[in-house]
Design an enzyme around this catalytic site. Structure first.
Site, PDB file in Angstrom:
ATOM      1  N   ARG A  36       0.815  -1.215   0.000  1.00  0.00           N
ATOM      2  CA  ARG A  36       0.000   0.000   0.000  1.00  0.00           C
ATOM      3  C   ARG A  36       0.852   1.270   0.000  1.00  0.00           C
ATOM      4  O   ARG A  36       0.415   2.292  -0.529  1.00  0.00           O
ATOM      5  CB  ARG A  36      -0.948   0.009   1.204  1.00  0.00           C
ATOM      6  CG  ARG A  36      -2.158  -0.864   0.971  1.00  0.00           C
ATOM      7  CD  ARG A  36      -3.066  -0.873   2.161  1.00  0.00           C
ATOM      8  NE  ARG A  36      -4.360  -1.432   1.815  1.00  0.00           N
ATOM      9  CZ  ARG A  36      -5.288  -1.753   2.706  1.00  0.00           C
ATOM     10  NH1 ARG A  36      -5.052  -1.582   3.991  1.00  0.00           N
ATOM     11  NH2 ARG A  36      -6.432  -2.240   2.310  1.00  0.00           N
ATOM     12  N   LYS A 197     -15.626 -16.516   4.664  1.00  0.00           N
ATOM     13  CA  LYS A 197     -17.015 -16.258   5.070  1.00  0.00           C
ATOM     14  C   LYS A 197     -17.962 -15.981   3.927  1.00  0.00           C
ATOM     15  O   LYS A 197     -17.744 -15.056   3.146  1.00  0.00           O
ATOM     16  CB  LYS A 197     -17.022 -15.042   6.000  1.00  0.00           C
ATOM     17  CG  LYS A 197     -16.626 -15.352   7.414  1.00  0.00           C
ATOM     18  CD  LYS A 197     -16.993 -14.134   8.226  1.00  0.00           C
ATOM     19  CE  LYS A 197     -16.544 -14.233   9.659  1.00  0.00           C
ATOM     20  NZ  LYS A 197     -16.457 -12.903  10.232  1.00  0.00           N
ATOM     21  N   GLY A 354      -7.162  -7.739   0.071  1.00  0.00           N
ATOM     22  CA  GLY A 354      -7.106  -8.650   1.208  1.00  0.00           C
ATOM     23  C   GLY A 354      -6.201  -9.856   0.987  1.00  0.00           C
ATOM     24  O   GLY A 354      -5.080  -9.731   0.480  1.00  0.00           O
ATOM     25  N   GLY A 377     -12.260  -4.754   1.620  1.00  0.00           N
ATOM     26  CA  GLY A 377     -13.651  -4.359   1.845  1.00  0.00           C
ATOM     27  C   GLY A 377     -14.130  -3.380   0.775  1.00  0.00           C
ATOM     28  O   GLY A 377     -15.251  -3.495   0.264  1.00  0.00           O
TER      29      GLY A 377
HETATM   30  N1  LIG Z   1     -11.123 -24.397   3.520  1.00  0.00           N
HETATM   31  C1  LIG Z   1     -10.769 -23.448   4.391  1.00  0.00           C
HETATM   32  N2  LIG Z   1     -10.921 -23.626   5.716  1.00  0.00           N
HETATM   33  C2  LIG Z   1     -10.576 -22.681   6.596  1.00  0.00           C
HETATM   34  N3  LIG Z   1     -10.082 -21.482   6.237  1.00  0.00           N
HETATM   35  C3  LIG Z   1      -9.927 -21.240   4.935  1.00  0.00           C
HETATM   36  C4  LIG Z   1     -10.259 -22.205   3.953  1.00  0.00           C
HETATM   37  N4  LIG Z   1     -10.010 -21.679   2.748  1.00  0.00           N
HETATM   38  C5  LIG Z   1      -9.535 -20.425   2.957  1.00  0.00           C
HETATM   39  N5  LIG Z   1      -9.479 -20.163   4.259  1.00  0.00           N
HETATM   40  C6  LIG Z   1      -8.983 -18.941   4.922  1.00  0.00           C
HETATM   41  O1  LIG Z   1      -9.755 -17.822   4.548  1.00  0.00           O
HETATM   42  C7  LIG Z   1      -8.987 -16.659   4.835  1.00  0.00           C
HETATM   43  C8  LIG Z   1      -9.337 -15.570   3.898  1.00  0.00           C
HETATM   44  O2  LIG Z   1     -10.694 -15.288   3.992  1.00  0.00           O
HETATM   45  P1  LIG Z   1     -11.315 -13.905   3.627  1.00  0.00           P
HETATM   46  O3  LIG Z   1     -10.866 -12.910   4.639  1.00  0.00           O
HETATM   47  O4  LIG Z   1     -12.765 -14.117   3.456  1.00  0.00           O
HETATM   48  O5  LIG Z   1     -10.629 -13.596   2.210  1.00  0.00           O
HETATM   49  P2  LIG Z   1     -10.246 -12.194   1.591  1.00  0.00           P
HETATM   50  O6  LIG Z   1      -9.413 -11.465   2.598  1.00  0.00           O
HETATM   51  O7  LIG Z   1      -9.476 -12.510   0.353  1.00  0.00           O
HETATM   52  O8  LIG Z   1     -11.536 -11.524   1.310  1.00  0.00           O
HETATM   53  C9  LIG Z   1      -7.543 -17.088   4.682  1.00  0.00           C
HETATM   54  O9  LIG Z   1      -6.868 -16.797   5.871  1.00  0.00           O
HETATM   55  C10 LIG Z   1      -7.598 -18.573   4.446  1.00  0.00           C
HETATM   56  O10 LIG Z   1      -6.647 -19.305   5.186  1.00  0.00           O
HETATM   57  O1  LIG Z   2      -7.399  -2.447   5.433  1.00  0.00           O
HETATM   58  C1  LIG Z   2      -8.477  -1.942   5.158  1.00  0.00           C
HETATM   59  O2  LIG Z   2      -9.559  -2.682   4.808  1.00  0.00           O
HETATM   60  P1  LIG Z   2      -9.424  -4.092   4.007  1.00  0.00           P
HETATM   61  O3  LIG Z   2      -8.613  -5.045   4.841  1.00  0.00           O
HETATM   62  O4  LIG Z   2     -10.851  -4.549   3.855  1.00  0.00           O
HETATM   63  O5  LIG Z   2      -8.776  -3.790   2.694  1.00  0.00           O
HETATM   64  C2  LIG Z   2      -8.650  -0.451   5.071  1.00  0.00           C
HETATM   65  O6  LIG Z   2      -7.480   0.231   5.434  1.00  0.00           O
HETATM   66  C3  LIG Z   2      -9.802  -0.019   5.988  1.00  0.00           C
HETATM   67  O7  LIG Z   2      -9.481  -0.350   7.309  1.00  0.00           O
HETATM   68  P2  LIG Z   2     -10.677  -0.666   8.340  1.00  0.00           P
HETATM   69  O8  LIG Z   2     -11.346  -1.941   7.862  1.00  0.00           O
HETATM   70  O9  LIG Z   2     -10.011  -0.796   9.684  1.00  0.00           O
HETATM   71  O10 LIG Z   2     -11.609   0.492   8.280  1.00  0.00           O
END
Ligand SMILES: Nc1ncnc2c1ncn2[C@@H]1O[C@H](COP(=O)(O)OP(=O)(O)O)[C@@H](O)[C@H]1O
Ligand SMILES: O=C(OP(=O)(O)O)[C@H](O)COP(=O)(O)O
Length: 655
Positions: A36, A197, A354, A377
């Site tokens: 970033r 999720k 993410g 997000g």
């Molecule tokens: N089958 C699984 N069981 C448990 N955790 C999982 C599985 N597949 C992926 N994950 C976990 O999901 C996490 C990411 O989820 P999420 O935050 O929803 O994705 P993103 O940040 O890309 O939107 C990762 O830390 C990964 O390890």
């Molecule tokens: O890391 C962020 O969000 P993201 O992990 O969803 O990309 C942004 O900096 C926003 O941070 P916040 O979800 O604490 O408001």
């Protein structure tokens, strides 16, 4: 509508407060992923090269509105200095004398980083006082914090109420790519979703059902879908309360002809740990109790690769498995490779922030995609079709096809003939409107003819400040429409607040004048606006509505077509007080809606609505940048060189 960007504005010598998203992971004081920071460098460097003084704002983590050393931006400021190869100043405060001193000492081409914006309680509450304070430090706000665009906070959104906000290059690029995927994705359009999720992604799936051709689902979220289809998923991660939602999504997809592709096999283990026993099972055979799915299997990888191979647009959000552990990273890596492959063949691939971005980075593939979003997000909400506050708050470019934009100067009782002649002769050389917008000067009656003569070969138009509704006769001190037309005047200001309040002009009188002016072919600039007491009593809309309805009384749509309206809050005229861009926009929108009710939508869309009241070059961009503000009726600043600056500002932001 297109957003205003940093390229549209003059930065030389300006104090620029730039909101970036430096919310990077930090472990033991060390930045573990600087993506970033690197992503913001182009905008910062550009501003520095153009001679701006750059003040950077960012949040880091989620401190609770007070100082918390583990969330200090100091390590980020240090790293930024190395990356820019430039001195970067850091103040461990977010406001106060130390901040103000550092800002005042800042020279062109220098950078100052302020402490974490979330050390302020008002930041996440979008507190207007805090936003106003940060705005007071600078001339211009640059918003390059795409990762924060789904948050309406003081440093990215609130601040745009007080100073103009323009997009940085990162923001511009993020919008460009994501918009393509949202608005007119080239087909086949394939969406790949994974991660943990379903609940985080329901909105985006629902929106994508109207757009995508195929949705491939992996990651832990696949098990909620598989369980909804009565498959045995063992102890895999399932959101039990989302089973109905998953079923509904599958049914909607069928109805809309969108192919949802679910895995046919999975890699399973008994624990989420490196080196544990693992095996691959077919989904139809079920996952035994005590085992959980942690990656997609080999056959699914082949299936997904086949589905990806002919796509022209791909959006990928969420890993296919627990990619952080090498034993369960295969599916994610192979899918990432397949996307990289098809990108080489011309597919537009967008990775939605993410963990997917972290995965792409881990496999060394980040540069192989068309766009890796810096917002998790934010990119999800964008793809859901939600309007992001951190984007809406950025000023927009003006679209010429909608209506005519106008810069009108009301000289009031100023300038002798000689002064008028000298001034307007200078203007002619400096203001060339090239049909983009109209520039009108409204001198006192005594100078009208002279000014008309001087401007006759230029694009500058001439207006009068008042007129009477009778044609001729015993009306001492008055002037008729024919007298104005006789000397080539095109516009006439009616109902200015000074005429309403100093000379007691009534709505009825203004209505008579308006009818006369319209019938004569002159173009009226009808002024409306509330007084301070009226605003304080919450009567702004009532006053403006009454003034407009009374002025238009008895006039048809056809007769009213040439009307230009100027909203001039009386409390902002000659007082140095200016309505904030949002305050003004709110009333302008109200007026446009009112015109829609009185006549129709087409009439409302085509009517030019000007703002008036303490317009200056340093506040005009923010005002004119608002969608319903079509120019300015300028008082004091129309008497000096500032008028040329105002014209230049308009030119820079009309498409
Ligand atoms: N089958 C699984 N069981 C448990 N955790 C999982 C599985 N597949 C992926 N994950 C976990 O999901 C996490 C990411 O989820 P999420 O935050 O929803 O994705 P993103 O940040 O890309 O939107 C990762 O830390 C990964 O390890
Ligand atoms: O890391 C962020 O969000 P993201 O992990 O969803 O990309 C942004 O900096 C926003 O941070 P916040 O979800 O604490 O408001």
């Amino acid at each position: 509508m297109e957003k205003l960007t940093i390229k549209d504005v003059d930065l030389k010598g300006k104090k620029v407060i730039m909101r970036v998203d430096f919310n990077v992971p930090i472990k033991d004081g060390k930045i573990t992923d600087e993506t970033r920071i690197v992503a913001a460098l182009d905008t910062i460097q550009y501003a520095l090269d153009k001679g701006a003084k750059v003040i950077l704002l960012s949040h880091l983590g989620r401190p609770k509105g007070e100082k918390d050393p583990q969330f200090s931006l100091k390590p980020v400021a240090d790293r930024l200095g190395e990356l820019l190869n430039n001195k970067v100043y850091f103040v461990d405060e977010t406001r106060g004398p130390k901040v103000e001193e550092a800002v005042s000492e800042l020279k062109e081409g220098e950078v100052l980083v302020l402490e974490n914006t979330r050390f302020e309680k008002g930041e996440t509450k979008n507190d207007p006082e805090l936003a106003k304070y940060w705005a007071s430090l600078a001339d211009l706000h640059v918003n390059d914090a795409f990762g924060t665009a789904h948050r309406a906070h003081a440093s990215n959104v609130g601040i745009a109420d007080y100073i103009p906000s323009v997009a940085g290059f990162l923001m511009e690029k993020e919008i460009e790519f994501l918009q393509k995927a949202v608005e007119n994705p080239e087909k086949p359009y394939v969406v790949i979703l994974g991660g943990a999720k379903v609940s985080d992604k329901i909105g985006v799936i629902n929106n994508l059902l109207n757009k995508a051709d195929k949705i491939l689902i992996g990651g832990a979220m696949m098990f909620t879908f598989l369980k909804a289809l009565d498959k045995k998923v063992g102890s895999s991660l399932v959101e039990e309360d989302k089973l109905d939602v998953a079923k509904e999504i599958l049914e909607n997809a069928k109805a809309k002809g969108v192919e949802i592709v679910l895995p046919i096999d999975a890699v399973i283990a008994q624990k989420i740990e490196a080196g544990v026993e693992k095996k691959t099972v077919k989904i139809d055979d079920g996952i035994p109790e005590g085992w959980m799915g942690l990656d997609i299997g080999l056959e699914t990888v082949s299936l997904f690769k086949e589905k990806i191979s002919d796509s022209k647009t791909i959006v990928w959000n969420g890993p296919m498995g627990v990619f952080e552990i090498d034993d369960f990273a295969f599916g994610t890596e192979e899918v990432a490779k397949a996307i990289a492959e098809v990108t080489k063949k011309g597919c537009i691939s967008i990775i939605g922030g993410g963990d997917s971005a972290a995965a792409a980075e881990k496999f060394g593939l980040a540069s192989e995609f068309s766009h890796v979003s810096t917002g998790g997000g934010a990119s999800l909400e964008f793809l859901e079709g939600i309007e992001l506050p951190g984007i809406s708050s950025i000023s927009e470019k003006k679209n010429l096809n909608e209506r005519i934009f106008i810069l009108a100067g009301n000289w009031k009782m100023n300038k002798t003939n000689a002064e008028a002649a000298e001034f307007v002769s200078k203007l002619i050389g400096q203001i060339k409107t090239q049909d983009k917008f109209e520039v009108i000067v409204c001198p006192p009656f005594t100078a009208l003819e002279k000014v008309r003569d001087i401007t006759s070969t230029s694009s500058i138009k001439v207006g009068a400040q008042n007129v009477y509704y009778e044609d001729k006769g015993a009306y001492t001190g008055e002037i008729s429409v024919n007298m104005l037309k006789d000397i080539g005047v095109e516009y006439v200001i009616l109902g200015h607040s000074e005429r309403r309040h100093i000379f007691q002009e009534s709505d009825e009188l203004i209505n008579k004048k308006l009818k006369k002016v319209l019938a004569s072919g002159l173009k009226p600039i009808l002024c409306v606006g509330e007084q301070l007491e009226e605003r304080e009593k919450g009567l702004t809309f009532n006053v403006v509505e009454r003034q407009i309805k009374e002025a238009l009384y008895g006039l048809t749509e056809e007769e009213s077509k040439k009307i230009i309206i100027a909203y001039e809050p009386v409390w902002a005229i000659g007082t140095g007080k200016v309505a904030t861009p949002n305050q003004a926009q709110e009333v302008h929108k109200f007026i446009r809606d009112l015109l829609k009710d009185i006549f129709n939508e087409e009439f409302a869309k085509k009517t030019t609505i000007l703002y008036g009241g303490s317009i200056k070059p340093n506040n005009y961009l923010g005002l004119f940048g608002k969608p319903d503000i079509d120019g300015g009726l300028v008082g004091g600043a129309s008497l000096t060189q500032e008028f040329v600056e105002l014209a230049n500002i308009m030119k820079s932001i009309i498409e």
